[in-house]
Design a protein around this motif. Structure first.
Motif, PDB file in Angstrom:
ATOM      1  N   GLN A  61     -19.485  -7.000   1.509  1.00  0.00           N
ATOM      2  CA  GLN A  61     -19.796  -6.167   0.462  1.00  0.00           C
ATOM      3  C   GLN A  61     -19.842  -5.024  -0.550  1.00  0.00           C
ATOM      4  O   GLN A  61     -20.857  -4.545   0.146  1.00  0.00           O
ATOM      5  CB  GLN A  61     -20.087  -7.600  -0.919  1.00  0.00           C
ATOM      6  CG  GLN A  61     -19.427  -8.794  -0.631  1.00  0.00           C
ATOM      7  CD  GLN A  61     -17.978  -8.669  -1.049  1.00  0.00           C
ATOM      8  OE1 GLN A  61     -17.865  -8.611  -2.082  1.00  0.00           O
ATOM      9  NE2 GLN A  61     -17.151  -9.851  -0.074  1.00  0.00           N
ATOM     10  N   GLY A  62     -19.335  -3.698  -1.214  1.00  0.00           N
ATOM     11  CA  GLY A  62     -19.773  -2.828  -1.301  1.00  0.00           C
ATOM     12  C   GLY A  62     -19.664  -1.645  -0.274  1.00  0.00           C
ATOM     13  O   GLY A  62     -19.840  -0.714  -0.503  1.00  0.00           O
ATOM     14  N   LEU A  63     -18.811  -2.172   0.785  1.00  0.00           N
ATOM     15  CA  LEU A  63     -18.564  -1.307   1.656  1.00  0.00           C
ATOM     16  C   LEU A  63     -17.165  -0.569   1.746  1.00  0.00           C
ATOM     17  O   LEU A  63     -16.283  -1.265   1.677  1.00  0.00           O
ATOM     18  CB  LEU A  63     -18.268  -1.575   3.305  1.00  0.00           C
ATOM     19  CG  LEU A  63     -19.882  -1.610   3.661  1.00  0.00           C
ATOM     20  CD1 LEU A  63     -20.204  -2.379   4.914  1.00  0.00           C
ATOM     21  CD2 LEU A  63     -20.869  -1.033   3.551  1.00  0.00           C
ATOM     22  N   ASN A  64     -16.992   1.024   2.128  1.00  0.00           N
ATOM     23  CA  ASN A  64     -15.661   1.297   2.278  1.00  0.00           C
ATOM     24  C   ASN A  64     -14.541   1.279   3.497  1.00  0.00           C
ATOM     25  O   ASN A  64     -15.559   0.360   4.651  1.00  0.00           O
ATOM     26  CB  ASN A  64     -15.491   3.270   1.788  1.00  0.00           C
ATOM     27  CG  ASN A  64     -16.749   3.423   2.383  1.00  0.00           C
ATOM     28  OD1 ASN A  64     -16.027   3.163   3.799  1.00  0.00           O
ATOM     29  ND2 ASN A  64     -17.155   4.825   2.615  1.00  0.00           N
ATOM     30  N   SER A  65     -13.828   1.538   3.313  1.00  0.00           N
ATOM     31  CA  SER A  65     -13.406   1.607   4.772  1.00  0.00           C
ATOM     32  C   SER A  65     -13.221   1.598   6.224  1.00  0.00           C
ATOM     33  O   SER A  65     -14.180   0.948   6.627  1.00  0.00           O
ATOM     34  CB  SER A  65     -11.122   1.485   4.428  1.00  0.00           C
ATOM     35  OG  SER A  65     -11.070   2.692   4.716  1.00  0.00           O
ATOM     36  N   LYS A  66     -14.047   3.315   5.688  1.00  0.00           N
ATOM     37  CA  LYS A  66     -14.548   3.912   6.949  1.00  0.00           C
ATOM     38  C   LYS A  66     -16.130   3.086   7.448  1.00  0.00           C
ATOM     39  O   LYS A  66     -16.022   2.920   8.471  1.00  0.00           O
ATOM     40  CB  LYS A  66     -15.210   5.349   6.729  1.00  0.00           C
ATOM     41  CG  LYS A  66     -16.139   5.916   8.026  1.00  0.00           C
ATOM     42  CD  LYS A  66     -15.097   6.439   9.099  1.00  0.00           C
ATOM     43  CE  LYS A  66     -15.747   7.486   9.452  1.00  0.00           C
ATOM     44  NZ  LYS A  66     -16.389   7.201  10.939  1.00  0.00           N
ATOM     45  N   GLN A  67     -16.581   2.758   6.754  1.00  0.00           N
ATOM     46  CA  GLN A  67     -17.770   2.110   6.672  1.00  0.00           C
ATOM     47  C   GLN A  67     -17.929   0.604   7.370  1.00  0.00           C
ATOM     48  O   GLN A  67     -18.220   0.468   8.446  1.00  0.00           O
ATOM     49  CB  GLN A  67     -18.649   1.570   5.708  1.00  0.00           C
ATOM     50  CG  GLN A  67     -18.707   3.385   4.893  1.00  0.00           C
ATOM     51  CD  GLN A  67     -20.158   2.746   3.443  1.00  0.00           C
ATOM     52  OE1 GLN A  67     -19.269   2.099   2.994  1.00  0.00           O
ATOM     53  NE2 GLN A  67     -20.821   3.049   2.701  1.00  0.00           N
ATOM     54  N   LEU A  68     -17.065   0.316   6.748  1.00  0.00           N
ATOM     55  CA  LEU A  68     -16.164  -1.431   7.680  1.00  0.00           C
ATOM     56  C   LEU A  68     -15.584  -1.146   9.189  1.00  0.00           C
ATOM     57  O   LEU A  68     -16.084  -2.331   9.836  1.00  0.00           O
ATOM     58  CB  LEU A  68     -14.879  -1.791   6.610  1.00  0.00           C
ATOM     59  CG  LEU A  68     -15.469  -2.555   6.010  1.00  0.00           C
ATOM     60  CD1 LEU A  68     -14.616  -3.201   5.152  1.00  0.00           C
ATOM     61  CD2 LEU A  68     -16.774  -4.231   5.618  1.00  0.00           C
ATOM     62  N   GLN A  69     -15.032  -0.214   9.187  1.00  0.00           N
ATOM     63  CA  GLN A  69     -14.294   0.388  10.711  1.00  0.00           C
ATOM     64  C   GLN A  69     -15.786   0.463  11.066  1.00  0.00           C
ATOM     65  O   GLN A  69     -15.690   0.241  12.816  1.00  0.00           O
ATOM     66  CB  GLN A  69     -13.880   1.330  10.655  1.00  0.00           C
ATOM     67  CG  GLN A  69     -12.965   1.893  11.676  1.00  0.00           C
ATOM     68  CD  GLN A  69     -12.246   2.781  12.014  1.00  0.00           C
ATOM     69  OE1 GLN A  69     -11.605   3.507  11.187  1.00  0.00           O
ATOM     70  NE2 GLN A  69     -11.498   3.222  13.224  1.00  0.00           N
ATOM     71  N   ASP A  70     -16.720   1.872  11.318  1.00  0.00           N
ATOM     72  CA  ASP A  70     -17.903   2.419  11.648  1.00  0.00           C
ATOM     73  C   ASP A  70     -18.499   0.454  12.128  1.00  0.00           C
ATOM     74  O   ASP A  70     -19.812   0.136  13.355  1.00  0.00           O
ATOM     75  CB  ASP A  70     -18.267   2.996  11.282  1.00  0.00           C
ATOM     76  CG  ASP A  70     -17.582   4.372  11.213  1.00  0.00           C
ATOM     77  OD1 ASP A  70     -16.898   4.415  11.862  1.00  0.00           O
ATOM     78  OD2 ASP A  70     -18.081   5.538  10.212  1.00  0.00           O
ATOM     79  N   ALA A  71     -18.839  -0.265  11.183  1.00  0.00           N
ATOM     80  CA  ALA A  71     -19.588  -1.604  11.440  1.00  0.00           C
ATOM     81  C   ALA A  71     -19.055  -2.212  12.912  1.00  0.00           C
ATOM     82  O   ALA A  71     -19.665  -2.856  13.770  1.00  0.00           O
ATOM     83  CB  ALA A  71     -19.775  -2.346  10.440  1.00  0.00           C
ATOM     84  N   LEU A  72     -17.450  -2.263  12.860  1.00  0.00           N
ATOM     85  CA  LEU A  72     -16.679  -2.988  14.142  1.00  0.00           C
ATOM     86  C   LEU A  72     -18.000  -2.498  15.623  1.00  0.00           C
ATOM     87  O   LEU A  72     -17.181  -2.813  17.010  1.00  0.00           O
ATOM     88  CB  LEU A  72     -15.709  -2.658  13.870  1.00  0.00           C
ATOM     89  CG  LEU A  72     -14.676  -3.704  12.717  1.00  0.00           C
ATOM     90  CD1 LEU A  72     -13.565  -3.144  12.851  1.00  0.00           C
ATOM     91  CD2 LEU A  72     -15.057  -5.433  12.762  1.00  0.00           C
ATOM     92  N   TYR A  73     -17.764  -0.929  15.449  1.00  0.00           N
ATOM     93  CA  TYR A  73     -18.090  -0.335  17.248  1.00  0.00           C
ATOM     94  C   TYR A  73     -19.550   0.252  17.364  1.00  0.00           C
ATOM     95  O   TYR A  73     -20.025   1.071  16.218  1.00  0.00           O
ATOM     96  CB  TYR A  73     -16.757   0.522  17.491  1.00  0.00           C
ATOM     97  CG  TYR A  73     -15.561   0.096  16.900  1.00  0.00           C
ATOM     98  CD1 TYR A  73     -15.140  -0.307  17.902  1.00  0.00           C
ATOM     99  CD2 TYR A  73     -14.749   0.786  16.140  1.00  0.00           C
ATOM    100  CE1 TYR A  73     -13.615  -1.025  18.441  1.00  0.00           C
ATOM    101  CE2 TYR A  73     -13.444  -0.129  16.188  1.00  0.00           C
ATOM    102  CZ  TYR A  73     -12.763  -0.765  17.199  1.00  0.00           C
ATOM    103  OH  TYR A  73     -11.204  -1.556  16.488  1.00  0.00           O
ATOM    104  N   ASP A  74     -19.713   0.875  18.183  1.00  0.00           N
ATOM    105  CA  ASP A  74     -20.925   1.180  18.451  1.00  0.00           C
ATOM    106  C   ASP A  74     -21.078   3.009  18.352  1.00  0.00           C
ATOM    107  O   ASP A  74     -20.047   3.162  17.893  1.00  0.00           O
ATOM    108  CB  ASP A  74     -21.695   0.659  20.146  1.00  0.00           C
ATOM    109  CG  ASP A  74     -21.178   0.820  20.930  1.00  0.00           C
ATOM    110  OD1 ASP A  74     -20.006   1.519  21.467  1.00  0.00           O
ATOM    111  OD2 ASP A  74     -21.841   0.131  21.922  1.00  0.00           O
ATOM    112  N   GLU A  75     -21.952   3.602  19.067  1.00  0.00           N
ATOM    113  CA  GLU A  75     -22.373   4.861  19.103  1.00  0.00           C
ATOM    114  C   GLU A  75     -20.918   5.573  20.301  1.00  0.00           C
ATOM    115  O   GLU A  75     -20.809   6.649  19.872  1.00  0.00           O
ATOM    116  CB  GLU A  75     -23.506   5.822  19.275  1.00  0.00           C
ATOM    117  CG  GLU A  75     -24.470   4.957  20.234  1.00  0.00           C
ATOM    118  CD  GLU A  75     -25.190   3.642  20.106  1.00  0.00           C
ATOM    119  OE1 GLU A  75     -25.174   3.266  21.327  1.00  0.00           O
ATOM    120  OE2 GLU A  75     -24.897   2.998  19.144  1.00  0.00           O
ATOM    121  N   ASN A  76     -20.777   4.450  20.590  1.00  0.00           N
ATOM    122  CA  ASN A  76     -20.266   5.062  22.061  1.00  0.00           C
ATOM    123  C   ASN A  76     -18.910   4.365  21.802  1.00  0.00           C
ATOM    124  O   ASN A  76     -17.938   4.528  22.858  1.00  0.00           O
ATOM    125  CB  ASN A  76     -20.684   4.560  23.504  1.00  0.00           C
ATOM    126  CG  ASN A  76     -22.151   4.346  24.300  1.00  0.00           C
ATOM    127  OD1 ASN A  76     -22.073   5.615  23.746  1.00  0.00           O
ATOM    128  ND2 ASN A  76     -22.831   3.313  24.030  1.00  0.00           N
TER     129      ASN A  76
END
Length: 87
Positions: A68-83
């Motif tokens: 909740q409250g996350l935009n699509s970029k934040q949601l996508q970033d949450a799916l992947y690590d720094e690599n």
């Protein structure tokens, strides 16, 4: 059709004997019965059922508080690590 499994041949012969028919007819009848029992995965009803299941998964996951409250970029970033690998 050339089936090389002796157990399958024995099963087909037993089914034919129980039905009082040829092995070919016994296999044909068994295959017809199984095809009638199983839904056609390409039928409109099957496709709609899968779409409904996917919509339900989307509804449940989008309702999770951590999204909740996350935009699509934040949601996508949450799916992947720094690599860039799945988290």
């Amino acid at each position: 059709m050339n089936i090389k499994d002796p157990q399958v041949h024995a099963m087909a012969k037993e089914l034919a004997a129980r039905r009082g028919t040829s092995v070919t007819d016994a296999v044909r009848q068994a295959l017809n019965a199984e095809l009638e029992r199983l839904p056609d995965p390409l039928s409109e009803a099957s496709v709609e059922a899968r779409k409904d299941a996917i919509r339900e998964i989307c509804r449940r996951t989008s309702a999770l508080p951590e999204w909740q409250g996350l935009n699509s970029k934040q949601l996508q970033d949450a799916l992947y690590d720094e690599n860039g690998l799945p988290a």
